[in-house]
Design a protein around this motif. Structure first.
Motif, mmCIF file in Angstrom:
data_model
loop_
_atom_site.group_PDB
_atom_site.id
_atom_site.type_symbol
_atom_site.label_atom_id
_atom_site.label_comp_id
_atom_site.label_asym_id
_atom_site.label_seq_id
_atom_site.Cartn_x
_atom_site.Cartn_y
_atom_site.Cartn_z
ATOM 1 N N ASP B 227 10.066 11.962 9.929
ATOM 2 C CA ASP B 227 8.678 11.830 9.497
ATOM 3 C C ASP B 227 8.174 13.172 8.959
ATOM 4 O O ASP B 227 7.539 13.229 7.896
ATOM 5 C CB ASP B 227 7.831 11.387 10.692
ATOM 6 C CG ASP B 227 6.376 11.145 10.307
ATOM 7 O OD1 ASP B 227 6.142 10.202 9.536
ATOM 8 O OD2 ASP B 227 5.506 11.896 10.762
ATOM 9 N N VAL B 284 6.700 -0.400 18.978
ATOM 10 C CA VAL B 284 6.991 -0.187 17.552
ATOM 11 C C VAL B 284 6.407 -1.337 16.730
ATOM 12 O O VAL B 284 5.796 -1.128 15.678
ATOM 13 C CB VAL B 284 8.508 -0.062 17.322
ATOM 14 C CG1 VAL B 284 8.820 -0.101 15.839
ATOM 15 C CG2 VAL B 284 9.022 1.226 17.940
ATOM 16 N N ARG B 287 2.631 -0.744 16.444
ATOM 17 C CA ARG B 287 2.157 0.417 15.699
ATOM 18 C C ARG B 287 2.713 0.495 14.289
ATOM 19 O O ARG B 287 2.106 1.098 13.411
ATOM 20 C CB ARG B 287 2.517 1.708 16.439
ATOM 21 C CG ARG B 287 1.615 1.983 17.633
ATOM 22 C CD ARG B 287 1.908 3.345 18.230
ATOM 23 N NE ARG B 287 3.317 3.494 18.555
ATOM 24 C CZ ARG B 287 4.097 4.419 18.042
ATOM 25 N NH1 ARG B 287 3.617 5.292 17.206
ATOM 26 N NH2 ARG B 287 5.375 4.466 18.385
ATOM 27 N N ARG B 288 3.872 -0.097 14.063
ATOM 28 C CA ARG B 288 4.552 0.176 12.807
ATOM 29 C C ARG B 288 4.802 -1.049 11.940
ATOM 30 O O ARG B 288 5.517 -0.958 10.954
ATOM 31 C CB ARG B 288 5.899 0.866 13.085
ATOM 32 C CG ARG B 288 5.769 2.281 13.599
ATOM 33 C CD ARG B 288 5.549 3.269 12.469
ATOM 34 N NE ARG B 288 5.289 4.600 12.965
ATOM 35 C CZ ARG B 288 4.074 5.145 13.022
ATOM 36 N NH1 ARG B 288 3.019 4.464 12.625
ATOM 37 N NH2 ARG B 288 3.896 6.364 13.481
ATOM 38 N N THR B 289 4.269 -2.208 12.327
ATOM 39 C CA THR B 289 4.501 -3.367 11.470
ATOM 40 C C THR B 289 3.168 -3.957 11.008
ATOM 41 O O THR B 289 2.120 -3.703 11.582
ATOM 42 C CB THR B 289 5.295 -4.477 12.192
ATOM 43 O OG1 THR B 289 4.482 -5.008 13.232
ATOM 44 C CG2 THR B 289 6.597 -3.963 12.757
ATOM 45 N N HIS B 290 3.285 -4.758 9.971
ATOM 46 C CA HIS B 290 2.152 -5.462 9.407
ATOM 47 C C HIS B 290 1.488 -6.327 10.477
ATOM 48 O O HIS B 290 0.273 -6.353 10.614
ATOM 49 C CB HIS B 290 2.684 -6.325 8.266
ATOM 50 C CG HIS B 290 1.630 -7.114 7.571
ATOM 51 N ND1 HIS B 290 0.541 -6.532 6.980
ATOM 52 C CD2 HIS B 290 1.495 -8.445 7.393
ATOM 53 C CE1 HIS B 290 -0.215 -7.475 6.455
ATOM 54 N NE2 HIS B 290 0.338 -8.637 6.696
ATOM 55 N N ARG B 293 -0.520 -4.240 12.952
ATOM 56 C CA ARG B 293 -1.745 -3.735 12.342
ATOM 57 C C ARG B 293 -2.812 -4.830 12.328
ATOM 58 O O ARG B 293 -3.995 -4.586 12.549
ATOM 59 C CB ARG B 293 -1.414 -3.265 10.916
ATOM 60 C CG ARG B 293 -2.544 -2.646 10.146
ATOM 61 C CD ARG B 293 -3.200 -1.481 10.833
ATOM 62 N NE ARG B 293 -2.354 -0.387 11.250
ATOM 63 C CZ ARG B 293 -1.905 0.597 10.477
ATOM 64 N NH1 ARG B 293 -2.209 0.608 9.212
ATOM 65 N NH2 ARG B 293 -1.178 1.557 10.960
ATOM 66 N N TYR B 296 -4.410 -5.170 15.825
ATOM 67 C CA TYR B 296 -5.416 -4.134 16.061
ATOM 68 C C TYR B 296 -6.669 -4.405 15.234
ATOM 69 O O TYR B 296 -7.790 -4.232 15.704
ATOM 70 C CB TYR B 296 -4.863 -2.750 15.716
ATOM 71 C CG TYR B 296 -4.019 -2.148 16.811
ATOM 72 C CD1 TYR B 296 -4.602 -1.722 17.989
ATOM 73 C CD2 TYR B 296 -2.652 -2.008 16.658
ATOM 74 C CE1 TYR B 296 -3.839 -1.162 18.996
ATOM 75 C CE2 TYR B 296 -1.873 -1.452 17.662
ATOM 76 C CZ TYR B 296 -2.474 -1.029 18.833
ATOM 77 O OH TYR B 296 -1.711 -0.488 19.821
ATOM 78 N N ALA B 297 -6.491 -4.820 13.985
ATOM 79 C CA ALA B 297 -7.633 -5.057 13.104
ATOM 80 C C ALA B 297 -8.530 -6.149 13.682
ATOM 81 O O ALA B 297 -9.751 -6.028 13.697
ATOM 82 C CB ALA B 297 -7.155 -5.442 11.713
ATOM 83 N N GLY B 299 -8.854 -6.899 16.736
ATOM 84 C CA GLY B 299 -9.555 -6.356 17.892
ATOM 85 C C GLY B 299 -10.701 -5.460 17.475
ATOM 86 O O GLY B 299 -11.682 -5.301 18.192
ATOM 87 N N ALA B 305 -11.695 -8.259 9.523
ATOM 88 C CA ALA B 305 -10.310 -8.665 9.284
ATOM 89 C C ALA B 305 -10.266 -9.880 8.365
ATOM 90 O O ALA B 305 -9.458 -9.954 7.445
ATOM 91 C CB ALA B 305 -9.631 -8.975 10.614
ATOM 92 N N LEU B 310 -7.033 -11.353 6.115
ATOM 93 C CA LEU B 310 -6.029 -11.613 7.143
ATOM 94 C C LEU B 310 -6.191 -13.058 7.608
ATOM 95 O O LEU B 310 -7.290 -13.597 7.609
ATOM 96 C CB LEU B 310 -6.216 -10.679 8.339
ATOM 97 C CG LEU B 310 -6.200 -9.185 8.080
ATOM 98 C CD1 LEU B 310 -6.081 -8.437 9.384
ATOM 99 C CD2 LEU B 310 -5.052 -8.814 7.177
ATOM 100 N N GLY B 368 -8.903 -3.907 20.694
ATOM 101 C CA GLY B 368 -8.679 -2.869 19.700
ATOM 102 C C GLY B 368 -8.041 -1.593 20.190
ATOM 103 O O GLY B 368 -7.677 -0.746 19.391
#
Lengths: 257, 427
Positions: B227, B284, B287-290, B293, B296-297, B299, B305, B310, B368
């Protein structure tokens, strides 16, 4: 007419239960043109924006995109056409950071995972074109100032090169400097050939920016004005209803389109 | 443990501001002072805004351990810690599913019943009907997924709050379990079977635990390094190499210490390894996939959203499907621990412990905010209290009162931090 307008609404109606919020709305927006949408509180301005952006689709009426009839049933449809919206409440997710909000629903992926580096790079690039004070891209949006949030919302709407921007009171919560910044942006968008529908209560802004003004009153069209020729008093009396006895179509014809 | 590390990482994030500030300032010394001041300001802001991450939770855990070690010197013995590490797995897995639901700002009350249902499905298929273990295992887990999906879809379509839908589920799935078990009451699992092995198998070779510990730290180092390289290549703020090395090193020290303790008893428990791998994987995913995300959105704001196009229905369904699946997996681990399934499986305080673990660990009840690692920390605290109480012969009544107190404190902290978040956002 040589080229059809970017967006044209004919007879759009929207009803919430028994309340008819929008009745037979007509509206045209051309590319490279800023149209101000005016009206008193509760006139249906935000509802009209949401009908165009697919959040609360219209019940009846025809929507034409470049002369072609389209159906906007959900936000996705509007986005696919190239309509981007900055809502009055901004519609940001407070817990996500700036990058997350800008790319929400359109994340860049790399090997199936989110490509945070690339998204952050492009977000920075996008914001650099919009504002002088770039917020912390990794701070949750809830911790930003209202001006910064506004910038984030505008940045998000610009992602994917939209053709038509709907701005619902973009300057209502802003201070003087930021208002100027946003208004300069609207000017830039027009120069770039975007169509802009601008909702505002500030007649000064409308006079300075808009090419035409459409007035809504109680959910109906209440006049169209050419901003450069119509007087401020004419427009204001249309907003407040002082000219309600004037046939609407006459005002339409007077405007010369 | 690992979560603690990751939060240290988060706290060091503002560090990249230093090099950029340096290049802009003509006087180096002055620039450094400014960078330090800036860093201090960020830390202060985080403290005020309640963004301390998991630090308070880790402190609570350490306090609990110190107190019980003082009361009984066997508490921190390798044997007890090793047992603790296996005891947390069943409820911990269920709590991880709860974290997903909490991220939406909702609650799933059916996980206890689903865990019991899955265990019963497995026992009836395998023991009573002779279905091969692997097949029965898959069917049991899928039963949990199906139950969760049904609830999720009804919740998403009817917009009835999830806790009501899953309250109905709690009764329904429990009824299903009882009818599957029939009159047989308790079914004993094969002591040497696959499911029993889930919690009874230990990697007795010392090298396995050390290898896993070193490997995990190595992966963390490589990922952060990669990274950093990409960020550096495009001229974006990035962490210092020393910072990355220090973080990975600290993680390695903690992981190797844990491996050392485990090796002094029976080695690395299979259950713990599976648990940590699952948690890391789901972290993972979040935090790191569609998909993550989107969770979280939702929430952060359902309406926001929805306007970002979405599919709210799909995400809600999927989240409850995940929590149902995790409940089923957790139920199998719980059954494995006692190698039997009875009409009491998945009942009692299991559900409450799972929810309490997620909340105590730091997942927000308001949606969230949270991570699967929160569930690990939370269940560690709950299970430590339980284990310490039993080792010191404290009555269960006191155990409930203390766990309740910790939960109350966690909820109050969550609420206060949320309020200061908002105040902070408005300022």
């Amino acid at each position: 007419m040589p080229t059809p307008p970017l967006l044209a609404l004919h007879g759009v109606c929207k009803r919430f239960g028994v309340v008819e919020v929008l009745t037979d709305i007509e509206l045209e927006i051309r590319a490279g043109e800023v149209v101000a949408l005016l009206g008193d509180n509760g006139a249906g301005k935000s509802t009209l924006v949401k009908a165009i952006s697919g959040v609360t689709p219209a019940d009846r009426g025809v929507i034409r995109w470049e002369g072609r009839t389209v159906h906007i049933k959900r936000p996705h449809d509007a986005r696919d056409l190239g309509i981007a919206t900055v809502y009055q409440d901004l519609a940001l997710c407070g817990n996500l950071d700036v990058v997350g909000n800008v790319y929400l629903g359109r994340e860049i992926r790399r090997f199936g995972f989110l490509d945070e580096v690339e998204m952050e790079r492009r977000t920075r690039h996008l914001l650099e074109g919009l504002t002088r004070s770039i917020p912390d891209l990794r701070a949750p949006v809830v911790s930003l100032s209202s001006g910064q949030r506004q910038t984030v919302a505008i940045a998000r709407s610009l992602l994917g090169d939209p053709r038509l921007l709907l701005l619902d009171e973009p300057t209502a919560a802003l201070g003087f400097d930021q208002t100027t910044e946003v208004l300069d942006l609207v000017d830039q968008f027009r120069d770039r050939g975007l169509g802009v529908l601008l909702i505002s209560h500030n007649m000064g802004d409308v006079k300075a920016l808009a090419d035409r003004a459409a007035v809504l009153r109680l959910g109906r069209n209440n006049g169209f004005f050419n901003v450069s020729t119509a007087s401020q008093e004419q427009i204001i009396s249309s907003v407040t209803g002082a000219t309600e006895n004037v046939p609407r179509r006459m005002a339409h014809r007077e405007a010369g389109w | 443990m690992v979560k603690g590390m990751r939060n240290m990482a988060d706290d060091t994030q503002p560090e990249p501001a230093a090099p950029t500030a340096k290049t802009r300032q003509p006087h180096r010394g002055q620039a450094v002072t400014r960078a330090v001041q800036g860093w201090g300001a960020v830390v202060r802001r985080k403290v005020r805004a309640g963004e301390l991450g998991s630090l308070p939770v880790v402190l609570v855990l350490v306090t609990v351990w110190i107190i019980f070690q003082a009361l009984n010197e066997n508490f921190l013995s390798p044997r007890n810690l090793s047992n603790l590490s296996v005891d947390i797995v069943g409820t911990g897995l269920i709590a991880v599913g709860i974290v997903f639901v909490l991220l939406l700002g909702e609650l799933d009350l059916s996980v206890g019943s689903i865990s019991g249902l899955a265990a019963a499905v497995f026992a009836v298929l395998n023991v009573n009907n002779g279905v091969p273990e692997w097949l029965a295992l898959i069917v049991a887990v899928l039963a949990g997924t199906a139950a969760g999906t049904v609830q999720g879809y009804s919740f998403a379509r009817t917009r009835v709050p999830a806790f009501v839908v899953t309250l109905a589920g709690l009764l329904t799935w429990n009824g299903f379990m009882l009818s599957i078990l029939g009159t047989s009451g308790t079914i004993n699992l094969d002591e040497n079977g696959l499911v029993a092995k889930l919690t009874s198998y230990y990697f007795t070779h010392d090298g396995v635990a050390y290898g896993v510990a070193a490997g995990a730290a190595g992966v963390v180092f490589l990922v952060s390094h990669q990274d950093r390289r990409r960020r550096k290549a495009v001229g974006m703020p990035h962490r210092s190499l020393r910072g990355i090395a220090a973080r990975s090193g600290a993680l390695a020290v903690i992981a190797l210490a844990a491996a050392y303790v485990l090796n002094r008893f029976q080695g690395l428990p299979l259950a713990l390894l599976l648990f940590l791998v699952l948690v890391a994987g789901l972290d993972v995913v979040l935090r790191r996939t569609h998909y993550g995300r989107q969770v979280y959105a939702l929430g952060g704001g359902v309406e926001a959203a929805r306007r970002a196009s979405l599919s709210v229905t799909r995400v809600r369904t999927a989240v409850l499907a995940v929590s149902g699946t995790m409940a089923a997996v957790g139920g199998l681990f719980l059954a494995s621990r006692i190698t039997s399934v009875s009409q009491n499986s998945g009942s009692g305080i299991l559900l409450l412990n799972a929810i309490a673990a997620a909340v105590i660990g730091g997942a927000s009840l308001f949606g969230g905010r949270g991570s699967p690692w929160n569930a690990v920390l939370g269940i560690l605290i709950i299970q430590s209290i339980a284990s310490g109480m039993s080792i010191t012969d404290t009555p269960t009544a006191v155990q409930f009162i203390i766990t309740g107190g910790v939960l109350f404190a966690a909820v109050v902290i969550d609420s206060l931090s949320r309020r200061s978040h908002e105040a902070h956002g408005r300022a």
